[in-house]
Design an enzyme around this catalytic site. Sequence first.
Site, PDB file in Angstrom:
ATOM      1  N   THR A 143      11.137 -10.594  11.278  1.00 17.26           N
ATOM      2  CA  THR A 143      11.992 -11.048  12.378  1.00 17.26           C
ATOM      3  C   THR A 143      11.216 -11.178  13.689  1.00 17.26           C
ATOM      4  O   THR A 143      10.191 -10.506  13.882  1.00 17.26           O
ATOM      5  CB  THR A 143      13.131 -10.015  12.570  1.00 17.26           C
ATOM      6  OG1 THR A 143      13.754 -10.208  13.826  1.00 17.26           O
ATOM      7  CG2 THR A 143      12.601  -8.582  12.570  1.00 17.26           C
ATOM      8  N   ASP A 144      11.735 -11.991  14.597  1.00 22.43           N
ATOM      9  CA  ASP A 144      11.120 -12.084  15.934  1.00 22.43           C
ATOM     10  C   ASP A 144      11.379 -10.819  16.755  1.00 22.43           C
ATOM     11  O   ASP A 144      10.763 -10.614  17.805  1.00 22.43           O
ATOM     12  CB  ASP A 144      11.623 -13.326  16.695  1.00 22.43           C
ATOM     13  CG  ASP A 144      13.132 -13.376  16.887  1.00 22.43           C
ATOM     14  OD1 ASP A 144      13.833 -12.431  16.454  1.00 22.43           O
ATOM     15  OD2 ASP A 144      13.620 -14.373  17.464  1.00 22.43           O
ATOM     16  N   GLU A 145      12.297  -9.961  16.274  1.00 23.21           N
ATOM     17  CA  GLU A 145      12.653  -8.769  17.063  1.00 23.21           C
ATOM     18  C   GLU A 145      11.497  -7.775  17.148  1.00 23.21           C
ATOM     19  O   GLU A 145      11.501  -6.896  18.008  1.00 23.21           O
ATOM     20  CB  GLU A 145      13.917  -8.117  16.496  1.00 23.21           C
ATOM     21  CG  GLU A 145      15.050  -9.129  16.429  1.00 23.21           C
ATOM     22  CD  GLU A 145      16.428  -8.560  16.160  1.00 23.21           C
ATOM     23  OE1 GLU A 145      16.643  -7.369  16.378  1.00 23.21           O
ATOM     24  OE2 GLU A 145      17.290  -9.352  15.738  1.00 23.21           O
ATOM     25  N   TYR A 168      15.919  -0.799  13.934  1.00 23.50           N
ATOM     26  CA  TYR A 168      15.730  -1.893  12.966  1.00 23.50           C
ATOM     27  C   TYR A 168      14.398  -2.595  13.210  1.00 23.50           C
ATOM     28  O   TYR A 168      13.573  -2.746  12.292  1.00 23.50           O
ATOM     29  CB  TYR A 168      16.895  -2.898  13.075  1.00 23.50           C
ATOM     30  CG  TYR A 168      16.600  -4.252  12.453  1.00 23.50           C
ATOM     31  CD1 TYR A 168      16.465  -4.389  11.080  1.00 23.50           C
ATOM     32  CD2 TYR A 168      16.448  -5.404  13.250  1.00 23.50           C
ATOM     33  CE1 TYR A 168      16.192  -5.636  10.504  1.00 23.50           C
ATOM     34  CE2 TYR A 168      16.177  -6.636  12.689  1.00 23.50           C
ATOM     35  CZ  TYR A 168      16.053  -6.752  11.313  1.00 23.50           C
ATOM     36  OH  TYR A 168      15.767  -7.978  10.756  1.00 23.50           O
ATOM     37  N   LYS A 172      10.946  -2.920  10.835  1.00 16.42           N
ATOM     38  CA  LYS A 172      10.410  -4.224  10.397  1.00 16.42           C
ATOM     39  C   LYS A 172       8.965  -4.380  10.867  1.00 16.42           C
ATOM     40  O   LYS A 172       8.120  -4.928  10.157  1.00 16.42           O
ATOM     41  CB  LYS A 172      11.272  -5.372  10.933  1.00 16.42           C
ATOM     42  CG  LYS A 172      12.673  -5.452  10.363  1.00 16.42           C
ATOM     43  CD  LYS A 172      12.723  -5.673   8.863  1.00 16.42           C
ATOM     44  CE  LYS A 172      12.208  -7.040   8.445  1.00 16.42           C
ATOM     45  NZ  LYS A 172      12.368  -7.235   6.968  1.00 16.42           N
TER      46      LYS A 172
HETATM   47  P1  NAD Z   1      21.317  -8.952   4.456  1.00 15.20           P
HETATM   48  O1  NAD Z   1      21.681  -7.613   5.000  1.00 15.20           O
HETATM   49  O2  NAD Z   1      22.356 -10.019   4.406  1.00 15.20           O
HETATM   50  O3  NAD Z   1      20.741  -8.788   2.971  1.00 15.20           O
HETATM   51  C1  NAD Z   1      19.864  -7.770   2.616  1.00 15.20           C
HETATM   52  C2  NAD Z   1      19.877  -7.640   1.101  1.00 15.20           C
HETATM   53  O4  NAD Z   1      18.934  -6.614   0.736  1.00 15.20           O
HETATM   54  C3  NAD Z   1      21.237  -7.224   0.542  1.00 15.20           C
HETATM   55  O5  NAD Z   1      21.601  -8.058  -0.531  1.00 15.20           O
HETATM   56  C4  NAD Z   1      21.010  -5.787   0.069  1.00 15.20           C
HETATM   57  O6  NAD Z   1      21.796  -5.432  -1.064  1.00 15.20           O
HETATM   58  C5  NAD Z   1      19.538  -5.791  -0.252  1.00 15.20           C
HETATM   59  N1  NAD Z   1      18.949  -4.449  -0.151  1.00 15.20           N
HETATM   60  C6  NAD Z   1      19.062  -3.581   0.891  1.00 15.20           C
HETATM   61  N2  NAD Z   1      18.423  -2.431   0.614  1.00 15.20           N
HETATM   62  C7  NAD Z   1      17.854  -2.602  -0.609  1.00 15.20           C
HETATM   63  C8  NAD Z   1      17.031  -1.784  -1.435  1.00 15.20           C
HETATM   64  N3  NAD Z   1      16.669  -0.552  -1.046  1.00 15.20           N
HETATM   65  N4  NAD Z   1      16.620  -2.263  -2.626  1.00 15.20           N
HETATM   66  C9  NAD Z   1      16.979  -3.509  -3.025  1.00 15.20           C
HETATM   67  N5  NAD Z   1      17.775  -4.322  -2.303  1.00 15.20           N
HETATM   68  C10 NAD Z   1      18.197  -3.877  -1.107  1.00 15.20           C
HETATM   69  O7  NAD Z   1      20.056  -9.410   5.304  1.00 15.20           O
HETATM   70  P2  NAD Z   1      19.586 -10.877   5.709  1.00 15.20           P
HETATM   71  O8  NAD Z   1      20.194 -11.233   7.008  1.00 15.20           O
HETATM   72  O9  NAD Z   1      19.747 -11.783   4.541  1.00 15.20           O
HETATM   73  O10 NAD Z   1      18.041 -10.610   5.981  1.00 15.20           O
HETATM   74  C11 NAD Z   1      17.095 -10.740   4.922  1.00 15.20           C
HETATM   75  C12 NAD Z   1      15.710 -10.447   5.465  1.00 15.20           C
HETATM   76  O11 NAD Z   1      15.392 -11.355   6.514  1.00 15.20           O
HETATM   77  C13 NAD Z   1      15.576  -9.046   6.042  1.00 15.20           C
HETATM   78  O12 NAD Z   1      14.304  -8.551   5.698  1.00 15.20           O
HETATM   79  C14 NAD Z   1      15.683  -9.259   7.540  1.00 15.20           C
HETATM   80  O13 NAD Z   1      14.986  -8.264   8.243  1.00 15.20           O
HETATM   81  C15 NAD Z   1      15.034 -10.619   7.683  1.00 15.20           C
HETATM   82  N6  NAD Z   1      15.492 -11.420   8.829  1.00 15.20           N
HETATM   83  C16 NAD Z   1      16.816 -11.587   9.079  1.00 15.20           C
HETATM   84  C17 NAD Z   1      17.226 -12.381  10.140  1.00 15.20           C
HETATM   85  C18 NAD Z   1      18.678 -12.641  10.425  1.00 15.20           C
HETATM   86  O14 NAD Z   1      19.015 -13.248  11.454  1.00 15.20           O
HETATM   87  N7  NAD Z   1      19.609 -12.240   9.551  1.00 15.20           N
HETATM   88  C19 NAD Z   1      16.265 -12.995  10.975  1.00 15.20           C
HETATM   89  C20 NAD Z   1      14.904 -12.803  10.686  1.00 15.20           C
HETATM   90  C21 NAD Z   1      14.537 -12.016   9.607  1.00 15.20           C
HETATM   91  P1  TYD Z   2      23.600  -9.773  16.014  1.00 12.54           P
HETATM   92  O1  TYD Z   2      24.297 -10.854  15.262  1.00 12.54           O
HETATM   93  O2  TYD Z   2      23.968  -8.363  15.713  1.00 12.54           O
HETATM   94  O3  TYD Z   2      22.038 -10.024  15.826  1.00 12.54           O
HETATM   95  P2  TYD Z   2      20.759  -9.349  16.574  1.00 12.54           P
HETATM   96  O4  TYD Z   2      21.193  -8.062  17.181  1.00 12.54           O
HETATM   97  O5  TYD Z   2      19.812  -9.138  15.447  1.00 12.54           O
HETATM   98  O6  TYD Z   2      20.284 -10.359  17.560  1.00 12.54           O
HETATM   99  O7  TYD Z   2      23.837  -9.986  17.560  1.00 12.54           O
HETATM  100  C1  TYD Z   2      23.461 -11.193  18.210  1.00 12.54           C
HETATM  101  C2  TYD Z   2      23.702 -11.013  19.699  1.00 12.54           C
HETATM  102  O8  TYD Z   2      25.112 -10.925  19.925  1.00 12.54           O
HETATM  103  C3  TYD Z   2      23.129  -9.744  20.279  1.00 12.54           C
HETATM  104  O9  TYD Z   2      22.680 -10.020  21.598  1.00 12.54           O
HETATM  105  C4  TYD Z   2      24.296  -8.769  20.309  1.00 12.54           C
HETATM  106  C5  TYD Z   2      25.476  -9.686  20.534  1.00 12.54           C
HETATM  107  N1  TYD Z   2      26.764  -9.320  19.921  1.00 12.54           N
HETATM  108  C6  TYD Z   2      27.939  -9.385  20.670  1.00 12.54           C
HETATM  109  O10 TYD Z   2      27.921  -9.694  21.869  1.00 12.54           O
HETATM  110  N2  TYD Z   2      29.125  -9.115  20.039  1.00 12.54           N
HETATM  111  C7  TYD Z   2      29.208  -8.768  18.712  1.00 12.54           C
HETATM  112  O11 TYD Z   2      30.311  -8.523  18.192  1.00 12.54           O
HETATM  113  C8  TYD Z   2      27.982  -8.707  17.968  1.00 12.54           C
HETATM  114  C9  TYD Z   2      28.019  -8.326  16.508  1.00 12.54           C
HETATM  115  C10 TYD Z   2      26.785  -8.997  18.607  1.00 12.54           C
END
Ligand code: NAD
Ligand code: TYD
Length: 360
Positions: A143-145, A168, A172
Amino acid sequence: MTDLQNSELPRTVLVTGGAGFIGSALVRYLLTKTTAKVVNVDKMTYAANPLTLETLLRIRQHQHIQVDICDEKAMADIIDETAPDIVIHLAAESHVDRSIDGPADFVRTNILGTYTLLEVVARYRRERAAPELKDLRFVNVSTDEVYGSLGPDKQFFEESAYNPNSPYAATKAAADHLTRAWHTTYGLETIVTNASNNYGPYQFPEKLIPRTIIRALLGQSIEVYGQGTNVRDWIHVDDHAEALWLAAVKGRPGRTYNIGAESECQNLDLVRRLCAILDDNCPEAAPHGRHIAFVADRPGHDHRYALNPSRIQKELGWQPSISFDDGLRSTVSWYLENRTWWEPLLEKSYDGGRLGQNIQ
Ligand code: NAD
Ligand code: TYD
């Protein structure tokens, strides 16, 4: 998507976290755009909706194995039995607010789990020693975070310093460092990708966009943290899936690629845009914006993320193809048309309430 010949393309891809939001988009992409066999390793935590896998499980090219990535013996057996050409690692605890309430699961899965996978894959490559295994690749999806928080200008580049603020992001960042170390120390062909905030179908309702849509549809308050001035940089999950595959097959080992679509938006502006789309779709309940409520800010809330994606664009020829406007509209439509996907979650695994306030 790629100019590689079929014979050069990976035959078996092991995806971790393939029942989650981004993982399932990647699995759908692989099953429709490639001939690879997909081994989908997912523990099925609260974040994995079994309905996401339902149609995918009918496809013979796809195999789901329910297992914890921290289980070294099970993971070693799976790698031995399925002999992947590429491992694309997405399994993680993924929500910042939950990491504030309970960081332990994040440390375990994101750090220990990534370490376990790296060890198992590196050992398999070493012990099998077949020439083709030298190419075995490991992609750590991140992630960019990890870069921390920006002021009003500038962007994150691959060279930007790591400065994670939430539990988190810190876990990462650790996983990224481990992945890099397994390249420099053990010669594993690793690639790290750092993506911006994803949106699209099948996203768990605790994240901003689905939470806003669902709470607006239910006539509940739409909770904006702080003043809503925080900025996120958004990418459609299908654009991300394509970029991941490109990085996996064409990326340079040891390299990091930022994946973003340069779609920055202030949270309040985004919530208002979602409300306007809902007004178009459900005029009888308009104006949805009347449900917007400002609530206490998230502790340690990063102000702004903005990702510079020029490396993956120039080196690998990737471009996002879904505009933010079209993507938001299709995402709202998906949640309107797929209540059967999200309604059970609100009863079983998440009541839709506020997370991330559980600090002493
Ligand atoms: P998500 O929470 O929707 O999915 C995560 C999946 O991992 C789930 O299906 C869960 O069952 C599985 N999982 C969790 N713990 C596990 C374990 N111990 N063993 C096996 N499986 C396990 O997450 P997402 O949003 O799809 O994110 C996927 C990846 O991309 C993550 O690594 C996250 O850090 C990264 N990412 C997410 C975002 C975003 O905006 N959602 C952005 C950049 C990077
Ligand atoms: P989120 O979807 O939790 O992603 P991330 O924290 O990884 O960026 O949140 C996106 C942005 O929205 C973040 O600045 C927090 C804010 N936020 C709200 O204002 N209200 C909400 O109900 C949630 C879930 C997030």
